[in-house]
Write a protein that holds these residues in place. Structure first.
Motif, PDB file in Angstrom:
ATOM      1  N   LEU A  71       0.832  -1.200   0.000  1.00 37.14           N
ATOM      2  CA  LEU A  71       0.000   0.000   0.000  1.00 37.14           C
ATOM      3  C   LEU A  71       0.873   1.259   0.000  1.00 37.14           C
ATOM      4  CD1 LEU A  71      -2.868   1.105   0.104  1.00 37.14           C
ATOM      5  CD2 LEU A  71      -2.721   1.051   2.590  1.00 37.14           C
ATOM      6  N   ASP A  72       1.986   1.226   0.736  1.00 30.28           N
ATOM      7  CA  ASP A  72       2.900   2.369   0.755  1.00 30.28           C
ATOM      8  C   ASP A  72       3.503   2.635  -0.624  1.00 30.28           C
ATOM      9  OD1 ASP A  72       2.502   2.981   3.397  1.00 30.28           O
ATOM     10  OD2 ASP A  72       4.206   1.787   4.111  1.00 30.28           O
ATOM     11  N   GLU A  73       3.844   1.577  -1.339  1.00 31.73           N
ATOM     12  CA  GLU A  73       4.405   1.753  -2.687  1.00 31.73           C
ATOM     13  C   GLU A  73       3.374   2.324  -3.639  1.00 31.73           C
ATOM     14  OE1 GLU A  73       7.703  -1.845  -2.586  1.00 31.73           O
ATOM     15  OE2 GLU A  73       5.677  -2.259  -3.311  1.00 31.73           O
ATOM     16  N   LYS A  74       2.131   1.895  -3.508  1.00 33.07           N
ATOM     17  CA  LYS A  74       1.065   2.444  -4.358  1.00 33.07           C
ATOM     18  C   LYS A  74       0.835   3.917  -4.038  1.00 33.07           C
ATOM     19  CE  LYS A  74      -1.364  -1.946  -4.841  1.00 33.07           C
ATOM     20  NZ  LYS A  74      -2.580  -2.690  -4.515  1.00 33.07           N
ATOM     21  N   LYS A  75       0.825   4.263  -2.735  1.00 29.65           N
ATOM     22  CA  LYS A  75       0.639   5.663  -2.338  1.00 29.65           C
ATOM     23  C   LYS A  75       1.796   6.520  -2.837  1.00 29.65           C
ATOM     24  CE  LYS A  75      -2.059   4.974   1.883  1.00 29.65           C
ATOM     25  NZ  LYS A  75      -2.030   5.129   3.353  1.00 29.65           N
ATOM     26  N   ALA A  76       3.007   6.001  -2.733  1.00 27.27           N
ATOM     27  CA  ALA A  76       4.175   6.752  -3.191  1.00 27.27           C
ATOM     28  C   ALA A  76       4.123   6.967  -4.697  1.00 27.27           C
ATOM     29  CB  ALA A  76       5.451   6.019  -2.801  1.00 27.27           C
ATOM     30  N   ALA A  77       3.731   5.960  -5.440  1.00 27.81           N
ATOM     31  CA  ALA A  77       3.630   6.093  -6.895  1.00 27.81           C
ATOM     32  C   ALA A  77       2.586   7.144  -7.256  1.00 27.81           C
ATOM     33  CB  ALA A  77       3.277   4.753  -7.529  1.00 27.81           C
ATOM     34  N   TYR A  78       1.466   7.142  -6.548  1.00 33.27           N
ATOM     35  CA  TYR A  78       0.421   8.137  -6.808  1.00 33.27           C
ATOM     36  C   TYR A  78       0.921   9.538  -6.457  1.00 33.27           C
ATOM     37  CZ  TYR A  78      -3.989  10.583  -6.804  1.00 33.27           C
ATOM     38  OH  TYR A  78      -4.986  11.482  -7.066  1.00 33.27           O
ATOM     39  N   TYR A  79       1.604   9.667  -5.304  1.00 30.40           N
ATOM     40  CA  TYR A  79       2.098  10.981  -4.890  1.00 30.40           C
ATOM     41  C   TYR A  79       3.122  11.527  -5.882  1.00 30.40           C
ATOM     42  CZ  TYR A  79       4.185  14.741  -2.266  1.00 30.40           C
ATOM     43  OH  TYR A  79       4.648  15.961  -1.893  1.00 30.40           O
ATOM     44  N   VAL A  80       4.035  10.680  -6.317  1.00 30.09           N
ATOM     45  CA  VAL A  80       5.067  11.139  -7.249  1.00 30.09           C
ATOM     46  C   VAL A  80       4.428  11.552  -8.576  1.00 30.09           C
ATOM     47  CG1 VAL A  80       7.067  10.396  -8.587  1.00 30.09           C
ATOM     48  CG2 VAL A  80       6.929   9.869  -6.159  1.00 30.09           C
ATOM     49  N   ALA A  81       3.401  10.824  -9.007  1.00 30.55           N
ATOM     50  CA  ALA A  81       2.777  11.140 -10.289  1.00 30.55           C
ATOM     51  C   ALA A  81       1.820  12.327 -10.206  1.00 30.55           C
ATOM     52  CB  ALA A  81       2.031   9.909 -10.810  1.00 30.55           C
ATOM     53  N   PHE A  82       1.049  12.418  -9.110  1.00 34.05           N
ATOM     54  CA  PHE A  82      -0.029  13.410  -9.064  1.00 34.05           C
ATOM     55  C   PHE A  82       0.031  14.321  -7.841  1.00 34.05           C
ATOM     56  CE2 PHE A  82      -1.791   9.668 -11.275  1.00 34.05           C
ATOM     57  CZ  PHE A  82      -1.989  10.238 -12.511  1.00 34.05           C
ATOM     58  N   GLY A  83       1.103  14.331  -7.091  1.00 37.46           N
ATOM     59  CA  GLY A  83       1.199  15.122  -5.868  1.00 37.46           C
ATOM     60  C   GLY A  83       1.289  16.611  -6.128  1.00 37.46           C
ATOM     61  N   PRO A  84       1.130  17.398  -5.058  1.00 38.15           N
ATOM     62  CA  PRO A  84       1.169  18.861  -5.209  1.00 38.15           C
ATOM     63  C   PRO A  84       2.600  19.396  -5.285  1.00 38.15           C
ATOM     64  CG  PRO A  84       0.739  18.299  -2.941  1.00 38.15           C
ATOM     65  CD  PRO A  84       0.794  17.005  -3.699  1.00 38.15           C
ATOM     66  N   HIS A  85       3.312  19.023  -6.298  1.00 33.27           N
ATOM     67  CA  HIS A  85       4.678  19.503  -6.510  1.00 33.27           C
ATOM     68  C   HIS A  85       4.877  19.694  -7.998  1.00 33.27           C
ATOM     69  CE1 HIS A  85       5.646  15.390  -7.779  1.00 33.27           C
ATOM     70  NE2 HIS A  85       4.979  14.989  -6.722  1.00 33.27           N
ATOM     71  N   GLY A  86       5.890  20.454  -8.339  1.00 36.25           N
ATOM     72  CA  GLY A  86       6.165  20.728  -9.754  1.00 36.25           C
ATOM     73  C   GLY A  86       5.043  21.564 -10.358  1.00 36.25           C
ATOM     74  N   PRO A  87       4.491  21.140 -11.498  1.00 37.75           N
ATOM     75  CA  PRO A  87       3.441  21.942 -12.131  1.00 37.75           C
ATOM     76  C   PRO A  87       2.125  21.925 -11.365  1.00 37.75           C
ATOM     77  CG  PRO A  87       3.820  19.921 -13.365  1.00 37.75           C
ATOM     78  CD  PRO A  87       4.875  19.993 -12.303  1.00 37.75           C
ATOM     79  N   ARG A  88       1.970  21.007 -10.412  1.00 37.68           N
ATOM     80  CA  ARG A  88       0.730  20.938  -9.648  1.00 37.68           C
ATOM     81  C   ARG A  88       0.828  21.655  -8.306  1.00 37.68           C
ATOM     82  NH1 ARG A  88       1.638  16.099 -11.733  1.00 37.68           N
ATOM     83  NH2 ARG A  88       0.255  15.368 -13.362  1.00 37.68           N
ATOM     84  N   THR A  89       1.859  22.438  -8.102  1.00 37.16           N
ATOM     85  CA  THR A  89       2.000  23.202  -6.870  1.00 37.16           C
ATOM     86  C   THR A  89       0.849  24.205  -6.804  1.00 37.16           C
ATOM     87  OG1 THR A  89       4.389  23.006  -7.011  1.00 37.16           O
ATOM     88  CG2 THR A  89       3.531  24.713  -5.554  1.00 37.16           C
ATOM     89  N   PRO A  90       0.136  24.265  -5.685  1.00 37.66           N
ATOM     90  CA  PRO A  90      -0.990  25.207  -5.587  1.00 37.66           C
ATOM     91  C   PRO A  90      -0.532  26.646  -5.793  1.00 37.66           C
ATOM     92  CG  PRO A  90      -0.988  23.672  -3.730  1.00 37.66           C
ATOM     93  CD  PRO A  90       0.278  23.447  -4.480  1.00 37.66           C
ATOM     94  N   ILE A  91      -1.254  27.373  -6.614  1.00 40.41           N
ATOM     95  CA  ILE A  91      -0.929  28.765  -6.903  1.00 40.41           C
ATOM     96  C   ILE A  91      -1.352  29.647  -5.738  1.00 40.41           C
ATOM     97  CG2 ILE A  91      -1.422  30.707  -8.443  1.00 40.41           C
ATOM     98  CD1 ILE A  91      -1.853  28.636 -10.664  1.00 40.41           C
TER      99      ILE A  91
END
Length: 164
Positions: A71-91
């Motif tokens: 479950l931790d690996e799945k959560k990490a994969a989701y966070y790295v792909a869709f987390g609030p960092h890079g272009p998805r950083t909240p404006i």
């Protein structure tokens, strides 16, 4: 080396170097699990190279059967792909909604105040806007037979004419 031997020394080593060594260990031993239990907290402290390495390692993990991933690996994969960092950083930073609300309310209040002051010092409306003037205009149009087909001078006209 056992984990008990590493634990006291890990406290003295900065977090970034721990992540670096974990990623390096994963690179050398492809069967070793990636320490992804708290990737959200570690992600900002990692260098871009380390983030890239973790991302590549997670891509390799995702090629496996998803039923085998923890479950931790799945959560990490989701966070790295869709987390609030890079272009998805909240404006907009959190908590700015109240500032916007009070700013809008303040602007509306100032506009209302300007409107009230303008109305207080404005000259009276022109005399042609009075009801008597508008009724007199209707009578004049009937007398002069202005627009005898659809207007005030037409037979059976039931509208208000020029009265507002």
């Amino acid at each position: 080396m056992s984990l008990s031997l590493l634990r006291p020394s890990l406290r003295a080593i900065p977090r970034a170097s721990v992540a670096r060594s974990a990623v390096a260990a994963c690179r050398h031993a492809s069967t070793a699990p990636i320490p992804v239990s708290n990737i959200e907290a570690q992600w900002k402290s990692m260098t871009p190279e380390e983030q890239n390495e973790v991302h590549k390692a997670l891509e390799q993990l995702q090629k496996k059967d998803w039923k085998q991933l923890s479950l931790d690996e799945k959560k990490a994969a989701y966070y790295v792909a869709f987390g609030p960092h890079g272009p998805r950083t909240p404006i907009v930073p959190p908590g700015s909604g109240i500032k916007v609300f009070f700013g809008v309310v303040g602007c509306i209040g100032v506009a209302g105040l300007i409107f009230a002051i303008t109305r207080a010092f404005a000259p009276p409306p022109p005399r042609s806007m009075t009801r008597e003037w508008q009724e007199a205009t209707n009578e004049q149009q009937r007398r002069d037979k202005v627009n005898p087909f659809t207007g005030v001078a037409s037979e059976g006209y039931k509208g208000k004419g020029n009265v507002q």
